[in-house]
Every structure is written in structure tokens, then in C-alpha cells.
Design an enzyme around this catalytic site. Structure first.
Site, PDB file in Angstrom:
ATOM      1  N   LYS A   1      -6.151  46.923   1.780  1.00 26.64           N
ATOM      2  CA  LYS A   1      -7.220  47.793   2.277  1.00 26.64           C
ATOM      3  C   LYS A   1      -6.694  49.193   2.546  1.00 26.64           C
ATOM      4  CE  LYS A   1     -10.038  44.873   5.133  1.00 26.64           C
ATOM      5  NZ  LYS A   1     -10.286  44.412   6.460  1.00 26.64           N
TER       6      LYS A   1
ATOM      7  N   MET B   1      -7.009  37.012  12.759  1.00 27.58           N
ATOM      8  CA  MET B   1      -8.064  37.915  12.284  1.00 27.58           C
ATOM      9  C   MET B   1      -9.215  38.055  13.273  1.00 27.58           C
ATOM     10  SD  MET B   1      -8.317  36.957   8.258  1.00 27.58           S
ATOM     11  CE  MET B   1      -8.271  35.177   8.358  1.00 27.58           C
TER      12      MET B   1
ATOM     13  N   ASP C   1       0.250  43.802  -0.146  1.00 24.68           N
ATOM     14  CA  ASP C   1      -0.906  44.260   0.619  1.00 24.68           C
ATOM     15  C   ASP C   1      -0.524  44.818   1.974  1.00 24.68           C
ATOM     16  OD1 ASP C   1      -2.153  40.872   0.514  1.00 24.68           O
ATOM     17  OD2 ASP C   1      -0.577  41.735   1.759  1.00 24.68           O
TER      18      ASP C   1
HETATM   19  N1  SAH Z   1      -0.869  34.756   5.733  1.00 24.28           N
HETATM   20  C1  SAH Z   1      -0.718  35.431   7.008  1.00 24.28           C
HETATM   21  C2  SAH Z   1      -2.047  35.588   7.741  1.00 24.28           C
HETATM   22  C3  SAH Z   1      -3.052  36.428   6.996  1.00 24.28           C
HETATM   23  S1  SAH Z   1      -4.524  36.691   7.902  1.00 24.28           S
HETATM   24  C4  SAH Z   1       0.308  34.669   7.858  1.00 24.28           C
HETATM   25  O1  SAH Z   1       0.695  33.546   7.529  1.00 24.28           O
HETATM   26  O2  SAH Z   1       0.758  35.238   8.853  1.00 24.28           O
HETATM   27  C5  SAH Z   1      -4.161  38.199   8.723  1.00 24.28           C
HETATM   28  C6  SAH Z   1      -4.083  37.983  10.212  1.00 24.28           C
HETATM   29  O3  SAH Z   1      -2.810  37.479  10.571  1.00 24.28           O
HETATM   30  C7  SAH Z   1      -4.214  39.255  11.023  1.00 24.28           C
HETATM   31  O4  SAH Z   1      -5.564  39.647  11.190  1.00 24.28           O
HETATM   32  C8  SAH Z   1      -3.597  38.828  12.331  1.00 24.28           C
HETATM   33  O5  SAH Z   1      -4.480  38.013  13.085  1.00 24.28           O
HETATM   34  C9  SAH Z   1      -2.468  37.938  11.855  1.00 24.28           C
HETATM   35  N2  SAH Z   1      -1.213  38.690  11.770  1.00 24.28           N
HETATM   36  C10 SAH Z   1      -0.475  38.907  10.673  1.00 24.28           C
HETATM   37  N3  SAH Z   1       0.637  39.612  10.973  1.00 24.28           N
HETATM   38  C11 SAH Z   1       0.595  39.830  12.312  1.00 24.28           C
HETATM   39  C12 SAH Z   1       1.452  40.479  13.224  1.00 24.28           C
HETATM   40  N4  SAH Z   1       2.588  41.064  12.838  1.00 24.28           N
HETATM   41  N5  SAH Z   1       1.101  40.504  14.534  1.00 24.28           N
HETATM   42  C13 SAH Z   1      -0.042  39.918  14.957  1.00 24.28           C
HETATM   43  N6  SAH Z   1      -0.897  39.293  14.129  1.00 24.28           N
HETATM   44  C14 SAH Z   1      -0.581  39.239  12.828  1.00 24.28           C
END
Ligand code: SAH
Length: 281
Positions: A84, A198, A62
Site C-alpha cells: 500500500k 489488523m 510489501d
Molecule cells: N503475516 C503477518 C501478518 C499480516 S497481517 C505475520 O505473520 O505477522 C498484518 C498485521 O500484522 C498488522 O495489521 C498488525 O496487526 C500485525 N503486525 C505485523 N507486524 C507487526 C509489528 N511489527 N508490530 C505490531 N503488529 C504487527
């Protein structure tokens, strides 16, 4: 010492509970690997996740996956995007589950790559349950979650003995109507580090509810966009003004917010961050 080539006994899930493959499915079932691909920096994927990615017949990925990782897939692997598009909705979860199940039922090995860790707001639990229901063997490969790694790349430790005894990860996204409500007052009372995933668009709401719940408006806060990538940007402030500062700097998704006095440690580490080549603003 274990060889990294050996399979983990603890993470494997066989539909018949026997630990041996394919008995319950007539010897034809493939297998699904739910793999955490890390937060952005492709080198923050685990050795195990990479090994399974390289061996997969089919890769489902994704939006938050670093595209460089897809080059690790076999040249004849099918790559299926399930995230998306710009301005579009994500593929419904049920449809993703159906693809996972149907590919495995054709005897294929499927790598399901998810940003960060599959079980941290990654719907990995929903996919695992769908695989159990369809009696598909699967394995979970945890990943480095953005919740911890992104603040780390900005120099912010989620805990520090002098400042906090806990960290809490919450979603700023209003979930399904069945999702439990966030207890803002309890979070404010806890006084620990708070990490909001998020939530860039919801940041004004999140910070207002925390302050109404009793959090000191002067509590330090930072928003980090595209953490662990060359595009990483950090904006710092307080709970009272971080939403406005993030909007002024036009920070956008993917970004997370970290709230608590550990954010000040990031300022102290700013020199280290600049010499290590990471962007800090
Ligand atoms: N499973 C993922 C989170 C999924 S929800 C994890 O463990 O990281 C998706 C959210 O994760 C995004 O909206 C953002 O808030 C955060 N996120 C993921 N990658 C990011 C990044 N490189 N920098 C900042 N926020 C990030």
C-alpha cells in the site's frame, strides 16, 4: 547433520510432483520462494529465507517488510513494491499473482517477501494456489509471525502454564463478504489468550463484541505498535478501556492487540524489557 546449503525436500513443490526441476515447463521455468521476513527486526528472518533472498533475480515485497532487508538482495535484482502507498489501496491480489507467475515463467528466481509468516493472514495460501494453477515450482519458507514475536518483545508470553492453555489469533479486519463471521461468544468462553491482528481501527468494535460475548471487562489487554523495531510502543489496560487508551496514545498500524491474563506477565517483565533496550510505556 544437514548442511544449511542443502535444499529442503519437504517444502518443495514441483508441478509434476517428481521433485526434479523444470521438466514440466520445458526447462525454462524459474521458481518462486514465498518467504516470511519476520515481524520487523531484520534479525528475525530465518537463515533459509535470507539465503533465498540473496540469490533472487526478482524481489516482491510489501509494506511490513523492514527496508534494511532489501539491502540483502543482489545489486542487480529487480525490486518490486506490491504494498500500500500512503492512503492508497494495496495492489490487487490477482495482480501480484500475475507478476509472480510471469516473472517465474521468464526463468527468473523470485523471492516474495512477506511480513511475519506468509500463511498467517499473509495471503500466502492464495499465492501458493495461483502458482500451482500456473504450474510454477515454488517453496514456502515460514517466518516468525508478529502474533507471537511482537508480544514476546513486549515481555508477554502467549502462553504460561498458570494462566492459559491456548492462544487464538484472529483478524480484527472485516474480510471479504464470503469470510466466515467471528464467533465472539466462543472466543470469550475459551478463556485463552487472544491475539488480534489488523485491528487498531476496529478495536472499539472488537472489545465491545468480546464483552457482549461474555468476556470479563477486567481482562488485561495490551496494544503493541511497530513491535520488534526501535519504534515499538506498548499501551496496556483492560478489555473495557484498551480501545480508548490506544486512541489516546494515538497508536496506529501496524499494531496488534493481545488479550488475557498473560498480559500481566509483561508488567512483571518490564524491568527486563527496559534493560534489554526495548521501549515499554
Ligand atoms: N503475516 C503477518 C501478518 C499480516 S497481517 C505475520 O505473520 O505477522 C498484518 C498485521 O500484522 C498488522 O495489521 C498488525 O496487526 C500485525 N503486525 C505485523 N507486524 C507487526 C509489528 N511489527 N508490530 C505490531 N503488529 C504487527
Amino acid at each position: 547433520m544437514r548442511s544449511i546449503e542443502s535444499d529442503s525436500a519437504t517444502q518443495e513443490h514441483q508441478p509434476d510432483g517428481s521433485g526434479s526441476n523444470n521438466e514440466a515447463t520445458g526447462g525454462t521455468a524459474g521458481k518462486v520462494y514465498l518467504i516470511g521476513a519476520g515481524p520487523g527486526d531484520p534479525e528475525l528472518m530465518t537463515v533459509k529465507g535470507l539465503r533465498y533472498l540473496r540469490g533472487a533475480d526478482v524481489v516482491l515485497y510489501d509494506r511490513l517488510i523492514n527496508p534494511d532487508l532489501l539491502r540483502e538482495a543482489r545489486s542487480d535484482a529487480s525490486l518490486i513494491y506490491v504494498g500500500k502507498g500512503p492512503g492508497c489501496h494495496s495492489m490487487p491480489q490477482e495482480q501480484i499473482n500475475t507478476i509472480l507467475v510471469s516473472q517465474a515463467q521468464q526463468g527468473l528466481t523470485v523471492a516474495r517477501l512477506k511480513g511475519g509468516d506468509p500463511f498467517v493472514f499473509g495471503r500466502g495460501g492464495e499465492e501458493a494456489l495461483a502458482l500451482v494453477e500456473a504450474q510454477i515450482p515454488f517453496e514456502i519458507v515460514p517466518g516468525i509471525t508478529s502474533a507471537i514475536a511482537v508480544p514476546a518483545y513486549a515481555g508477554i508470553p502467549v502462553t504460561h502454564r498458570d494462566y492459559t492453555t491456548s492462544f487464538t489469533v484472529i483478524t480484527g479486519h472485516k474480510g471479504r463478504s464470503a469470510s466466515p463471521a467471528v464467533n465472539w461468544r466462543a472466543l470469550a468462553d475459551l478463556g485463552g489468550t487472544l491475539i488480534v491482528l489488523m485491528g487498531v481501527k476496529a478495536l472499539p468494535d472488537v472489545t465491545r463484541q468480546l464483552i457482549e460475548g461474555g468476556l470479563d471487562p477486567a481482562t488485561p489487554a495490551a496494544v503493541i505498535q511497530e513491535g520488534t523495531t526501535p519504534q515499538q510502543r506498548t499501551v496496556t489496560g483492560t478489555v473495557a478501556d484498551i480501545a480508548q487508551r490506544a486512541a489516546d496514545a494515538q497508536l496506529d498500524s501496524p499494531a496488534l492487540t493481545i488479550i488475557g491474563s498473560v498480559v500481566n506477565v509483561g508488567d512483571a517483565l518490564a524491568h527486563y524489557i527496559s534493560i534489554s533496550g526495548r521501549t515499554a510505556e
